[in-house]
Design a protein around this motif. Structure first.
Motif, PDB file in Angstrom:
ATOM      1  N   PRO A  13      -3.155  14.406  -9.152  1.00 15.08           N
ATOM      2  CA  PRO A  13      -1.495  14.557  -9.512  1.00 15.08           C
ATOM      3  C   PRO A  13      -0.658  13.968  -9.387  1.00 15.08           C
ATOM      4  N   GLN A  36       0.176  12.208 -14.263  1.00 12.49           N
ATOM      5  CA  GLN A  36       0.640  13.630 -14.797  1.00 12.49           C
ATOM      6  C   GLN A  36      -1.241  14.346 -15.336  1.00 12.49           C
ATOM      7  N   GLN A  37      -1.907  13.044 -15.449  1.00 10.94           N
ATOM      8  CA  GLN A  37      -3.091  12.853 -15.959  1.00 10.94           C
ATOM      9  C   GLN A  37      -4.699  12.729 -15.227  1.00 10.94           C
ATOM     10  N   GLN A  54       3.613  10.770 -15.880  1.00 12.72           N
ATOM     11  CA  GLN A  54       4.668  11.514 -16.697  1.00 12.72           C
ATOM     12  C   GLN A  54       5.395  11.271 -17.578  1.00 12.72           C
ATOM     13  N   SER A  55       5.537   9.584 -18.279  1.00 10.06           N
ATOM     14  CA  SER A  55       6.254   8.908 -18.488  1.00 10.06           C
ATOM     15  C   SER A  55       5.802   8.861 -20.467  1.00 10.06           C
TER      16      SER A  55
END
Length: 68
Positions: A13, A36-37, A54-55
């Motif tokens: 991340p 993000q993941q 993250q989007s």
């Protein structure tokens, strides 16, 4: 290892990456964003490790753009 997007240990991340979205697999269009993941559990994947940006976009990593 030329395609670092295929190895889970290279991805974490916060990295900036280029991914291919499911609907873009035929065209090969890349989407850039920040991880993000990590969604792939196996240590390697021939088509790239699947991540969520993250989007909110989900796709397979083709290139790692930059680290910290």
């Amino acid at each position: 290892m030329n395609n670092s997007g295929q190895t889970r240990s290279n991805i974490r991340p916060g990295l900036m990456v280029d991914i291919v979205l499911k609907q873009d697999q035929r065209s090969g269009a890349l989407t850039r964003g920040v991880v993000q993941q990590i969604l792939t559990n196996s240590p390697n994947h021939p088509h790239g490790i699947k991540v969520r940006l993250q989007s909110g976009a989900v796709g397979r990593v083709k290139h790692i753009v930059s680290g910290e």
